[in-house]
Design an enzyme around this catalytic site. Structure first.
Site, PDB file in Angstrom:
ATOM      1  CB  CYS A 140     -17.658  37.408  -9.383  1.00 21.50           C
ATOM      2  SG  CYS A 140     -16.659  37.788 -10.827  1.00 21.50           S
ATOM      3  CG  HIS A 195     -19.155  41.028  -7.752  1.00 22.60           C
ATOM      4  ND1 HIS A 195     -17.794  41.203  -7.608  1.00 22.60           N
ATOM      5  CD2 HIS A 195     -19.353  40.667  -9.048  1.00 22.60           C
ATOM      6  CE1 HIS A 195     -17.211  40.957  -8.764  1.00 22.60           C
ATOM      7  NE2 HIS A 195     -18.136  40.626  -9.647  1.00 22.60           N
ATOM      8  CG  ASN A 208     -15.566  42.135 -11.795  1.00 21.17           C
ATOM      9  OD1 ASN A 208     -15.231  41.640 -10.717  1.00 21.17           O
ATOM     10  ND2 ASN A 208     -16.439  41.570 -12.594  1.00 21.17           N
TER      11      ASN A 208
HETATM   12  N1  ACO Z   1     -14.449  49.652 -26.116  1.00 18.62           N
HETATM   13  C1  ACO Z   1     -15.150  50.122 -27.153  1.00 18.62           C
HETATM   14  N2  ACO Z   1     -16.147  49.437 -27.748  1.00 18.62           N
HETATM   15  C2  ACO Z   1     -16.437  48.219 -27.264  1.00 18.62           C
HETATM   16  C3  ACO Z   1     -15.747  47.664 -26.163  1.00 18.62           C
HETATM   17  C4  ACO Z   1     -14.713  48.431 -25.597  1.00 18.62           C
HETATM   18  N3  ACO Z   1     -14.002  48.008 -24.534  1.00 18.62           N
HETATM   19  N4  ACO Z   1     -16.275  46.458 -25.905  1.00 18.62           N
HETATM   20  C5  ACO Z   1     -17.255  46.247 -26.794  1.00 18.62           C
HETATM   21  N5  ACO Z   1     -17.362  47.310 -27.619  1.00 18.62           N
HETATM   22  C6  ACO Z   1     -18.312  47.515 -28.715  1.00 18.62           C
HETATM   23  C7  ACO Z   1     -18.800  46.202 -29.292  1.00 18.62           C
HETATM   24  O1  ACO Z   1     -17.890  45.714 -30.253  1.00 18.62           O
HETATM   25  C8  ACO Z   1     -20.122  46.627 -29.884  1.00 18.62           C
HETATM   26  O2  ACO Z   1     -19.871  47.252 -31.115  1.00 18.62           O
HETATM   27  P1  ACO Z   1     -20.848  47.005 -32.383  1.00 18.62           P
HETATM   28  O3  ACO Z   1     -22.201  47.517 -31.927  1.00 18.62           O
HETATM   29  O4  ACO Z   1     -20.218  47.797 -33.458  1.00 18.62           O
HETATM   30  O5  ACO Z   1     -20.848  45.518 -32.597  1.00 18.62           O
HETATM   31  C9  ACO Z   1     -20.634  47.685 -28.917  1.00 18.62           C
HETATM   32  O6  ACO Z   1     -19.488  48.138 -28.192  1.00 18.62           O
HETATM   33  C10 ACO Z   1     -21.689  47.167 -27.951  1.00 18.62           C
HETATM   34  O7  ACO Z   1     -21.222  45.949 -27.380  1.00 18.62           O
HETATM   35  P2  ACO Z   1     -22.083  45.168 -26.328  1.00 18.62           P
HETATM   36  O8  ACO Z   1     -21.308  43.984 -25.845  1.00 18.62           O
HETATM   37  O9  ACO Z   1     -23.454  44.916 -26.872  1.00 18.62           O
HETATM   38  O10 ACO Z   1     -22.178  46.255 -25.163  1.00 18.62           O
HETATM   39  P3  ACO Z   1     -23.039  46.249 -23.858  1.00 18.62           P
HETATM   40  O11 ACO Z   1     -23.822  47.479 -23.787  1.00 18.62           O
HETATM   41  O12 ACO Z   1     -23.726  44.934 -23.633  1.00 18.62           O
HETATM   42  O13 ACO Z   1     -21.898  46.378 -22.740  1.00 18.62           O
HETATM   43  C11 ACO Z   1     -20.716  45.039 -21.127  1.00 18.62           C
HETATM   44  C12 ACO Z   1     -20.913  45.376 -22.593  1.00 18.62           C
HETATM   45  C13 ACO Z   1     -20.165  46.270 -20.430  1.00 18.62           C
HETATM   46  C14 ACO Z   1     -19.679  43.913 -21.040  1.00 18.62           C
HETATM   47  C15 ACO Z   1     -22.046  44.629 -20.508  1.00 18.62           C
HETATM   48  O14 ACO Z   1     -22.674  43.631 -21.253  1.00 18.62           O
HETATM   49  C16 ACO Z   1     -21.871  44.134 -19.102  1.00 18.62           C
HETATM   50  O15 ACO Z   1     -21.522  44.870 -18.215  1.00 18.62           O
HETATM   51  N6  ACO Z   1     -22.176  42.857 -18.849  1.00 18.62           N
HETATM   52  C17 ACO Z   1     -21.977  42.273 -17.535  1.00 18.62           C
HETATM   53  C18 ACO Z   1     -20.718  41.528 -17.582  1.00 18.62           C
HETATM   54  C19 ACO Z   1     -19.947  41.604 -16.326  1.00 18.62           C
HETATM   55  O16 ACO Z   1     -19.958  42.533 -15.557  1.00 18.62           O
HETATM   56  N7  ACO Z   1     -19.183  40.546 -16.115  1.00 18.62           N
HETATM   57  C20 ACO Z   1     -18.305  40.490 -15.011  1.00 18.62           C
HETATM   58  C21 ACO Z   1     -18.238  39.150 -14.436  1.00 18.62           C
HETATM   59  S1  ACO Z   1     -19.806  38.577 -13.920  1.00 18.62           S
HETATM   60  C22 ACO Z   1     -20.185  39.474 -12.715  1.00 18.62           C
HETATM   61  O17 ACO Z   1     -19.301  39.890 -12.057  1.00 18.62           O
HETATM   62  C23 ACO Z   1     -21.599  39.722 -12.438  1.00 18.62           C
END
Ligand code: ACO
Length: 321
Positions: free
Chosen positions: A113, A248, A278
């Site tokens: 990224c 980004h 993304n």
């Molecule tokens: N749809 C519905 N529910 C979902 C989904 C989905 N697509 N994905 C996960 N869940 C559920 C999980 O199973 C979990 O359920 P549970 O509580 O019953 O176990 C719940 O949602 C919460 O999951 P978390 O992973 O804790 O959710 P979080 O609030 O952390 O959000 C996310 C996840 C959006 C991926 C967040 O952590 C994030 O944005 N992280 C940054 C990652 C990123 O952007 N990476 C890109 C590459 S790196 C970069 O570019 C910087």
């Protein structure tokens, strides 16, 4: 002083646009969950025949048109991607050939990224040291091809696309246009937080994206705030001097948290994650092109580019448009 001045931008998106609701028919997710956690409403997905190379070529041609130049005026292509058309040759050489270029360096850079920041810094250094005079710098990806479409925690976050800059070495005044300061970082300790579980030298398969989303989120905000501070200090600028931040586009909440940490209002932050999701290395030049074409980024504006990605790698560049 010799600086790399931005003289053209372009971008390209696949023809298929997939909304959250359409995705929810294939994956156990919902429009509400995706919007609330990420700000994403839709993404573009490459169809058969659309590749990183075809998108990169289209974006590069658009940037050349914007600069009023042809490939004959170019003597360097640097392309950032984590999803090359083939393991080799570099996709940059395909783009060179498709555009009708010959006999100048063309190579790929892999920093996921933050790849565009790495590619831009590399091309900038080559221009300032006289190794080239005019470069096309491209970020292009087809992440849809390395997503695990059974894994809802990753597949909803990404999209495909390409963006390109044309930069030219020019002798300018200190307050003139061009890339003013850049900083790059990497820390391989956290390689297991965001990676692809394959590769030519390990499994022999391409592999799929794996991510520990929460950890990535935490590191992204810390690392980005820190590198933005470094670039501002090197340029002798304050956050208030910045006209636009082009980050980004990983997640709206990362953009918001980073802007807050720096005391920057969100109306100075270019946001396209809602419509492109993304797009990894493509996201910064793609967002820049959107904001230039819609009239937000004007000549003379001070613009901060920043990105963080797998590795981890991260970086930022400050330029005057
Ligand atoms: N749809 C519905 N529910 C979902 C989904 C989905 N697509 N994905 C996960 N869940 C559920 C999980 O199973 C979990 O359920 P549970 O509580 O019953 O176990 C719940 O949602 C919460 O999951 P978390 O992973 O804790 O959710 P979080 O609030 O952390 O959000 C996310 C996840 C959006 C991926 C967040 O952590 C994030 O944005 N992280 C940054 C990652 C990123 O952007 N990476 C890109 C590459 S790196 C970069 O570019 C910087």
């Amino acid at each position: 002083m010799i600086r790399s001045v931005l003289i053209g931008t372009g971008s390209a998106l696949p023809s298929d646009c997939v909304s959250n609701d359409e995705l929810a028919k294939r994956v156990d997710t919902s429009d509400e969950w995706i919007r609330e956690r990420t700000g994403i409403t839709q993404r573009y997905i490459a169809a058969e025949g659309e590749t990183t190379g075809t998108l990169a070529t289209a974006a590069a041609q658009a940037a050349l048109d914007d600069a009023g130049l042809s490939i004959a005026d170019i003597d360097l292509i640097v392309l950032a991607t984590a999803t090359p058309d083939n393991t080799f040759p570099a996709t940059a050489t395909k783009v060179q050939h498709q555009l009708g270029g010959k006999d100048f360096p063309a190579f790929d850079v892999a920093a996921v990224c933050s790849g565009f920041l790495y590619a831009l810094s590399t091309a900038d250094a080559m221009l300032r040291t006289g190794m080239a005079t005019r470069a096309i710098v491209i970020g292009a990806e087809t992440f849809s091809r390395i997503l695990d479409w059974e894994d809802r925690t990753t597949c909803v976050l990404f999209g495909d696309g390409a963006g390109a800059f044309v930069i030219e070495a020019q002798d300018v005044a200190a307050d003139g246009p061009g890339i003013i300061a850049s900083r790059l970082h990497a820390d391989g300790e956290h390689g297991d937080m965001l990676y692809v579980d394959g590769g030519p030298s390990t499994t022999g398969e391409v592999g799929k994206v794996r991510m520990k989303g929460r950890e990535v989120f935490r590191h992204a905000v810390t690392n980005l705030s820190s590198v933005l501070g470094e670039v501002l200090a090197e340029a002798g600028c304050q956050p208030g001097d910045i006209d636009w931040v082009v980050p980004h586009q990983a997640n709206f909440r990362i953009l918001d948290a980073t802007a807050r940490k720096l005391g920057l209002p969100m109306d100075k932050v270019v946001v396209t994650v809602d419509r492109h999701a993304n797009t990894s290395a493509a996201s910064v030049p793609l967002a820049f092109d959107v904001a230039k074409k819609d009239g937000r980024i004007q000549k003379g504006d001070l613009v901060m580019l920043e990105a963080m990605g797998g590795g981890f790698t991260w970086g930022a560049s400050l330029l005057r448009a």
